[in-house]
Design a protein around this motif. Sequence first.
Motif, PDB file in Angstrom:
ATOM      1  N   SER A 178      38.208  43.145  41.962  1.00  0.00           N
ATOM      2  CA  SER A 178      39.087  41.922  41.786  1.00  0.00           C
ATOM      3  C   SER A 178      38.310  41.206  40.924  1.00  0.00           C
ATOM      4  CB  SER A 178      38.724  41.699  43.809  1.00  0.00           C
ATOM      5  OG  SER A 178      39.513  42.606  44.015  1.00  0.00           O
ATOM      6  N   ASN A 196      33.930  40.833  50.493  1.00  0.00           N
ATOM      7  CA  ASN A 196      32.712  42.152  49.237  1.00  0.00           C
ATOM      8  C   ASN A 196      34.604  41.993  48.367  1.00  0.00           C
ATOM      9  OD1 ASN A 196      30.507  42.072  51.336  1.00  0.00           O
ATOM     10  ND2 ASN A 196      31.920  42.497  52.879  1.00  0.00           N
ATOM     11  N   SER A 204      36.228  43.804  45.301  1.00  0.00           N
ATOM     12  CA  SER A 204      36.156  44.936  44.063  1.00  0.00           C
ATOM     13  C   SER A 204      36.140  44.896  42.486  1.00  0.00           C
ATOM     14  CB  SER A 204      37.390  45.811  44.511  1.00  0.00           C
ATOM     15  OG  SER A 204      38.509  45.285  44.138  1.00  0.00           O
ATOM     16  N   GLN A 205      35.469  45.725  42.310  1.00  0.00           N
ATOM     17  CA  GLN A 205      35.623  45.408  40.645  1.00  0.00           C
ATOM     18  C   GLN A 205      36.694  44.847  39.883  1.00  0.00           C
ATOM     19  OE1 GLN A 205      32.188  45.205  39.187  1.00  0.00           O
ATOM     20  NE2 GLN A 205      33.325  44.485  37.421  1.00  0.00           N
TER      21      GLN A 205
END
Length: 395
Positions: free
Chosen positions: A117, A112, A114-115
């Motif tokens: 990433s 999941n 992050s933004q």
Amino acid sequence: MLTFKPLTNNAVLRKSPKSMVSSLSEWFWNERLWFPEGLGWADLEDKDGRVYAKASDLWVVLPIALAFSFPHLSNLLVATPLAAVMGVKEKVRLIVSHNPTLESFYCNTTKNPSQSSIDSLCKQTGCSERQVQGWFRRRRNQDRPSLLKKFKEASWRFTFYLLAFIAGLASLIDKPWLYDFKEMWQGFPILTLLPSQYWYYMIELGFYVSLIFSVASDVKRKDFKEQMVHHMATIFLISFSWCVNYIRAGTLIMLLHDSSDYLLESAKIFIYAGWRNTSNYVFFLFAAVFIFTRLYIFPFYIIYSTYIYPMTMYSPFFGYYFLNLLMMVLQCLHIFWAILILRMAVRFLSSDEKVEDERSDKEETDESGEEEEGVEKKGAVQNGHAAHNNHRKTE
């Protein structure tokens, strides 16, 4: 005048590993820990045709647990035919197109991102933000267990819990401590072991040990950590009660747990088969039995009997406190699961939705198949197919 000569070496460190293990074993099996004053292991030696539980009997659990870890026979005899009758079929899942950069990040960093990433991955692959998000969403869906796998797992556990409940009830139906909990402690700890009690214990304990063995292949739930704590506490409680001859209390606790577990697994079976109304009715029956047995019978009768009655006959001892500590751990877990169950029930009653397992990791909806096509055109994925057909949420 007394003088003290300092020790140049720690006496504990000078002990050999063998002597340390021996000392630990001697302390652990100290009868003053586990029995009331005046009683001990000598009272549990077989004599005059009377047989008692022994710690060495627990070795039988290992082959039983190993057999339970591979429920192929149950799948063949129960799950597969039942799935065919109820219309549960294996759905073909298209594999997400391979992308070395995204795959490496998925496997080695996080599933999941992050933004920040996602922004970095967009620059590395030349894909848009939506395309990268879509790839990770489909990749996570690809790793989730299939509906048929969850159906087979629920069928296997339903079979065991139902048979265990029937067997436990049959072994206790004529026993006085099923109706009067004070009878659990009459004559303790010199309580003769019955063959039905022996097999009930060994099979139940073997099953819970197998749940630890098979944790890598089972369907992962959101309450995975709580489940592991429950399994470990149950294993310790069953083993401990066996070794110090709390057999009568142990059989009652196992029967109490089995009384609702098979209903939960049957509700899952109906959910996976798409039998909405039936699954709802069974779920509410399970919720009623669970709350009655785990939040009423267990604390106000079982725990009460293990906490109050022994003190009317003996002075407190370590084993008494240890037993009740394990019981309280189980009760805390009962409260945790009861909250989840009530939350599901309230949500269903208020919105008329299908009852679903709060602990399940649901499949994510793929918003657009065009995302995958865009990724392929940019060369971010190679030689694969978009897994964008799994629109339906499954439990």
